[in-house]
Scaffold this motif. Structure first.
Motif, PDB file in Angstrom:
ATOM      1  N   PHE A  15       0.831  -1.206   0.000  1.00 56.25           N
ATOM      2  CA  PHE A  15       0.000   0.000   0.000  1.00 56.25           C
ATOM      3  C   PHE A  15       0.863   1.253   0.000  1.00 56.25           C
ATOM      4  O   PHE A  15       0.596   2.211  -0.737  1.00 56.25           O
ATOM      5  CB  PHE A  15      -0.920  -0.007   1.225  1.00 56.25           C
ATOM      6  N   GLU A  19       1.062   4.073  -2.926  1.00 55.81           N
ATOM      7  CA  GLU A  19       0.739   5.465  -2.623  1.00 55.81           C
ATOM      8  C   GLU A  19       1.884   6.387  -3.048  1.00 55.81           C
ATOM      9  O   GLU A  19       1.655   7.470  -3.601  1.00 55.81           O
ATOM     10  CB  GLU A  19       0.457   5.616  -1.126  1.00 55.81           C
ATOM     11  N   ARG A  43      -3.944   1.504  -7.983  1.00 52.77           N
ATOM     12  CA  ARG A  43      -4.969   0.944  -7.101  1.00 52.77           C
ATOM     13  C   ARG A  43      -5.120  -0.552  -7.344  1.00 52.77           C
ATOM     14  O   ARG A  43      -5.376  -1.306  -6.394  1.00 52.77           O
ATOM     15  CB  ARG A  43      -6.310   1.653  -7.303  1.00 52.77           C
ATOM     16  N   GLU A  47      -5.251  -3.576  -4.659  1.00 52.58           N
ATOM     17  CA  GLU A  47      -6.500  -4.338  -4.576  1.00 52.58           C
ATOM     18  C   GLU A  47      -6.255  -5.814  -4.295  1.00 52.58           C
ATOM     19  O   GLU A  47      -7.055  -6.471  -3.618  1.00 52.58           O
ATOM     20  CB  GLU A  47      -7.273  -4.190  -5.888  1.00 52.58           C
ATOM     21  N   PHE A  68     -10.738  -0.536   1.981  1.00 53.13           N
ATOM     22  CA  PHE A  68     -11.660   0.357   1.284  1.00 53.13           C
ATOM     23  C   PHE A  68     -11.733   1.724   1.954  1.00 53.13           C
ATOM     24  O   PHE A  68     -11.957   2.730   1.277  1.00 53.13           O
ATOM     25  CB  PHE A  68     -13.046  -0.286   1.201  1.00 53.13           C
ATOM     26  N   HIS A  71      -8.647   3.327   0.553  1.00 48.21           N
ATOM     27  CA  HIS A  71      -8.864   3.648  -0.868  1.00 48.21           C
ATOM     28  C   HIS A  71      -9.643   4.956  -1.011  1.00 48.21           C
ATOM     29  O   HIS A  71      -9.266   5.840  -1.781  1.00 48.21           O
ATOM     30  CB  HIS A  71      -9.639   2.513  -1.543  1.00 48.21           C
ATOM     31  N   LEU A  75      -6.675   7.292  -2.530  1.00 47.87           N
ATOM     32  CA  LEU A  75      -6.357   6.917  -3.909  1.00 47.87           C
ATOM     33  C   LEU A  75      -7.069   7.756  -4.951  1.00 47.87           C
ATOM     34  O   LEU A  75      -7.243   7.350  -6.084  1.00 47.87           O
ATOM     35  CB  LEU A  75      -6.617   5.419  -4.124  1.00 47.87           C
ATOM     36  N   ALA A  80     -10.573   0.961  -9.968  1.00 45.91           N
ATOM     37  CA  ALA A  80     -10.047  -0.395  -9.778  1.00 45.91           C
ATOM     38  C   ALA A  80     -11.089  -1.473 -10.011  1.00 45.91           C
ATOM     39  O   ALA A  80     -10.958  -2.577  -9.499  1.00 45.91           O
ATOM     40  CB  ALA A  80      -9.435  -0.540  -8.383  1.00 45.91           C
TER      41      ALA A  80
END
Length: 295
Positions: A15, A19, A43, A47, A68, A71, A75, A80
Motif C-alpha cells: 500500500f 501510494e 490501485r 487491490e 476500502f 482507498h 487513492l 479499480a
C-alpha cells in the motif's frame, strides 16, 4: 505469529509503495495520463493485497474494510473495477476512449499485482508464503457452487454495490467512504462462501481464472456476466434509463415540476361587460331615488 507479521508487512508495504508511486505519477505525468491510467494501475496493485497475503477469514474481512477506507481517503478517485468504469460510461460521465484507457490500466495493474505477489511468495519469508508458492500452480477454484447460482450471487452483489455507489455519489466522503467499505465487507462475509464475492471482473480474472475446477466460459458467466448484469440493473433502477443509450425515461413518468395556474379564461374584446345605462355612477347596495315628488 511470525507468518502473520510477514503478511501484514507485505500488505502495508504494498500500500505504501503504491501510494508513493501514485503521488510521483500525479506530479510527473500529464493530468489525462494520470487520471486515466496511472492511478488505476496503482490501485489495482493494492487491490490484490488481502488475497495475496493468505489471511484467515476474520482478518481478511477486517483488512478488507480498512482497505476500502484507505482507498476512499487516499487513492484520488481511482476505480479499480471495470464495472464501475462501465457504469460511468453508461451514465454518460466518461467518454469511450477514457473508459477503454481505464480498462486497459486496470488489466495492466492486476497483472503487475500478480507478478509482485508471486515474487513475494518465491522469497518464502514465512511458512504461509511457502505454502502459497507451492499451491500456486494447482490452486482451487473460488467458485464453490453451481454456475447459475454463482452468476446470480455475483449479480446481486454487484447490484447492491452499484446501487449504493449511485445513491451516495454526491454525498460527502465522510459518509460515502465508510458506507461503501461496510457494504463491501458485509457482502464479502455473506456471499464469500459461494463465489468469494469478487463482483470485480479484473480481480476475479487474476485470482481464480487460472484455477482448475471450471472452464473459462463458466468463469466468464459468473465473474464477468454476473457483475455486468447487476451493474446495468442498478443503473436502470436508479435512473430509469441508460443515459448513454436512451434519452427517454423507461420506468418512471416525468411530471412537469411547474404547473400553469388554473384561472378563468380571458374575455374577448367583444365580450367586455358595460354597466347598465341607469346604474352608472351609483354605489352598489343603495336604492335609486326617483325625484323630489317620489312617495
Amino acid at each position: 505469529m511470525a507468518g502473520l507479521n510477514v503478511s501484514l508487512s507485505f500488505f502495508f508495504a504494498t500500500f505504501a509503495l503504491c501510494e508513493g508511486a501514485r503521488r510521483a505519477s500525479k506530479a510527473l505525468l500529464p493530468v489525462g495520463a494520470y487520471e486515466g491510467f496511472a492511478r488505476e494501475v496503482m490501485r489495482m496493485l493494492v487491490e490484490l493485497g488481502p488475497w495475496a497475503g493468505g489471511f484467515g477469514p476474520d482478518l481478511l474481512l477486517t483488512l478488507l474494510f480498512l482497505l476500502f477506507l484507505a482507498h476512499g481517503a487516499t487513492l484520488d478517485g481511482a476505480l479499480a473495477n471495470p464495472t464501475v468504469s462501465l457504469q460511468e460510461f453508461l451514465m454518460a460521465e466518461a467518454s469511450l476512449p477514457g473508459t477503454l484507457l481505464k480498462l486497459a490500466a486496470q488489466g495492466l495493474g492486476m497483472q503487475a499485482a500478480c507478478t509482485l505477489t508471486h515474487l513475494c511468495w518465491a522469497w518464502e519469508l514465512s511458512d504461509l508464503h511457502l505454502l502459497q508458492s507451492l499451491m500456486a500452480q494447482s490452486c482451487s477454484s473460488a467458485l464453490r457452487t453451481s454456475v447459475p447460482h454463482g452468476a446470480l450471487v455475483e449479480a446481486v452483489c454487484a447490484f447492491c454495490f452499484h446501487l449504493i455507489l449511485l445513491h451516495l455519489r454526491h454525498s460527502p466522503p465522510a459518509y460515502r467512504v465508510p458506507a461503501v467499505a461496510l457494504l463491501v465487507t458485509v457482502t464479502a462475509y455473506t456471499a464469500g462462501p459461494f463465489t468469494s464475492a469478487f463482483f470485480n471482473p479484473a480481480l476475479a480474472t487474476s485470482v481464480t481464472f487460472g484455477c482448475s475446477g471450471h472452464t473459462l466460459l463458466e468463469y466468464a458467466q459468473v465473474y464477468w456476466l454476473g457483475p455486468l448484469t447487476g451493474m446495468v440493473l442498478a443503473v436502470l433502477l436508479h435512473q430509469g434509463r441508460l443515459p448513454r443509450l436512451f434519452q427517454r425515461n423507461l420506468f418512471y413518468s416525468q411530471k412537469n415540476k411547474y404547473r400553469a395556474p388554473r384561472g378563468k379564461p380571458a374575455l374577448a374584446s367583444g365580450d367586455t361587460q358595460t354597466p347598465a345605462k341607469g346604474s352608472s355612477g351609483r354605489e352598489p347596495g343603495r336604492r335609486s331615488v326617483d325625484g323630489p315628488h317620489s312617495s
